[in-house]
Write a protein that holds these residues in place. Structure first.
Motif, mmCIF file in Angstrom:
data_model
loop_
_atom_site.group_PDB
_atom_site.id
_atom_site.type_symbol
_atom_site.label_atom_id
_atom_site.label_comp_id
_atom_site.label_asym_id
_atom_site.label_seq_id
_atom_site.Cartn_x
_atom_site.Cartn_y
_atom_site.Cartn_z
ATOM 1 N N GLU A 178 22.096 53.750 -53.324
ATOM 2 C CA GLU A 178 22.883 54.982 -53.438
ATOM 3 C C GLU A 178 22.798 55.549 -54.851
ATOM 4 O O GLU A 178 22.708 56.777 -55.034
ATOM 5 C CB GLU A 178 24.340 54.697 -53.072
ATOM 6 N N GLN A 179 22.811 54.675 -55.837
ATOM 7 C CA GLN A 179 22.664 55.131 -57.221
ATOM 8 C C GLN A 179 21.306 55.799 -57.433
ATOM 9 O O GLN A 179 21.201 56.831 -58.105
ATOM 10 C CB GLN A 179 22.814 53.960 -58.182
ATOM 11 N N ALA A 180 20.260 55.196 -56.860
ATOM 12 C CA ALA A 180 18.912 55.742 -57.016
ATOM 13 C C ALA A 180 18.797 57.122 -56.382
ATOM 14 O O ALA A 180 18.228 58.052 -56.975
ATOM 15 C CB ALA A 180 17.894 54.783 -56.383
ATOM 16 N N ASN A 181 19.339 57.270 -55.192
ATOM 17 C CA ASN A 181 19.275 58.564 -54.510
ATOM 18 C C ASN A 181 20.110 59.614 -55.234
ATOM 19 O O ASN A 181 19.728 60.786 -55.318
ATOM 20 C CB ASN A 181 19.730 58.413 -53.062
ATOM 21 N N LEU A 182 21.249 59.194 -55.783
ATOM 22 C CA LEU A 182 22.088 60.109 -56.554
ATOM 23 C C LEU A 182 21.365 60.547 -57.828
ATOM 24 O O LEU A 182 21.373 61.732 -58.182
ATOM 25 C CB LEU A 182 23.419 59.441 -56.904
ATOM 26 N N ALA A 183 20.735 59.599 -58.517
ATOM 27 C CA ALA A 183 19.999 59.938 -59.735
ATOM 28 C C ALA A 183 18.857 60.902 -59.435
ATOM 29 O O ALA A 183 18.608 61.850 -60.196
ATOM 30 C CB ALA A 183 19.467 58.667 -60.397
ATOM 31 N N ALA A 184 18.171 60.678 -58.338
ATOM 32 C CA ALA A 184 17.083 61.582 -57.949
ATOM 33 C C ALA A 184 17.621 62.976 -57.639
ATOM 34 O O ALA A 184 17.033 63.998 -58.034
ATOM 35 C CB ALA A 184 16.350 61.017 -56.735
ATOM 36 N N ALA A 185 18.767 63.031 -56.955
ATOM 37 C CA ALA A 185 19.375 64.334 -56.639
ATOM 38 C C ALA A 185 19.817 65.046 -57.907
ATOM 39 O O ALA A 185 19.654 66.273 -58.026
ATOM 40 C CB ALA A 185 20.569 64.125 -55.700
ATOM 41 N N ALA A 186 20.371 64.290 -58.867
ATOM 42 C CA ALA A 186 20.793 64.893 -60.130
ATOM 43 C C ALA A 186 19.599 65.474 -60.874
ATOM 44 O O ALA A 186 19.686 66.556 -61.473
ATOM 45 C CB ALA A 186 21.497 63.852 -60.996
ATOM 46 N N ALA A 187 18.481 64.769 -60.828
ATOM 47 C CA ALA A 187 17.281 65.245 -61.511
ATOM 48 C C ALA A 187 16.702 66.497 -60.850
ATOM 49 O O ALA A 187 16.076 67.326 -61.515
ATOM 50 C CB ALA A 187 16.230 64.143 -61.536
#
Length: 259
Positions: free
Chosen positions: A54-63
């Motif tokens: 979930e952190q990885a997907n959130l970081a990708a979305a933020a980017a």
């Protein structure tokens, strides 16, 4: 996936406190925004107990949250004066454009596109593009709203100067339960310091010093190494005040002198 591996590595190597320094040059804001907001998102997500995936997907979305800007009229975001109604409407569509681009042009997890679609929704329903509110907005998008707003406030923009980090934090705290989910605001306020280690500050006693320890977890109550007395004279024996200590509750920071 690659983004999960990156998030796992970041979880293993995070040291110190999150960066709260904004972008001082509006011309490069869009280039540094993705990395900074992604980092803030991961810091909040870790505190909220989100999984590494979930952190990885959130970081990708933020980017990628502003990838929809590519569909806007050239120069629209650099306009220093008030935008027309038509221009505002065009900008309000960029989350939907971004969702479409990610969903149709990448192999990222489907949740990344949906987070981007909700990146500008707000907890009380006053966001865009759909006016979703509360639990209608994913937890990741609610976290992203806080990180993106904070970083935008501490950065210089074409239409206004940057706020100090503690001023931006006060804004986020003030709009808890309105614009932002209070549970994530609470985590954010205990994760990101109001006063970063190394900045110069003035106390209400008129003594000055530097923040020796940001004391994450104690909102606005860092450890301050006092270097000058109330008359501005350098102390022969500097000393440290822990503003989070019960016996120092009357001491307050009244001014940030230098970041």
């Amino acid at each position: 996936t690659r983004q999960v591996a990156v998030a796992t590595k970041m979880n293993e190597s995070i040291l110190g406190e999150p960066s709260i320094v904004g972008c001082s040059n509006p011309q490069v804001y869009d280039f540094v925004h993705p990395a900074q907001v992604s980092g803030l998102c991961i810091a909040i997500a870790r505190g909220a107990g989100l999984s590494v995936t979930e952190q990885a997907n959130l970081a990708a979305a933020a980017a990628l949250m502003n990838v929809g800007y590519y569909g806007l009229t050239e120069g629209l975001l650099q306009t220093p004066h008030q935008l027309t109604v038509a221009a505002w409407y065009e900008i309000l569509q960029h989350p939907a454009h971004g969702e479409h681009l990610i969903a149709t042009s990448s192999s990222l997890d489907a949740s990344v596109a949906s987070i981007v679609a909700q990146s500008h929704e707000r907890f009380d329903g006053t966001g865009y593009p759909t006016g979703a509110k509360g639990d209608e907005i994913s937890a990741s998008a609610r976290i992203l709203a806080i990180a993106d707003t904070f970083y935008g406030l501490v950065s210089a923009r074409y239409h206004r100067p940057a706020l100090m980090p503690h001023e931006a934090m006060e804004f986020v705290l003030a709009y808890s339960l309105e614009l932002f989910d209070p549970q994530f605001v609470d985590i954010f306020s205990k994760t990101v310091p109001l006063y970063a280690t190394g900045i110069s500050v003035r106390l209400d006693s008129n003594e000055t010093g530097i923040v020796a320890d940001a004391n994450p977890g104690f909102i606005g109550r860092p450890k301050v190494r006092v270097l000058k007395d109330r008359h501005g004279e350098e102390l022969k024996d500097p000393y440290e005040l822990d503003l989070s200590s019960p016996d120092q509750q009357r001491e307050m920071i009244t001014e940030v002198l230098e970041y």
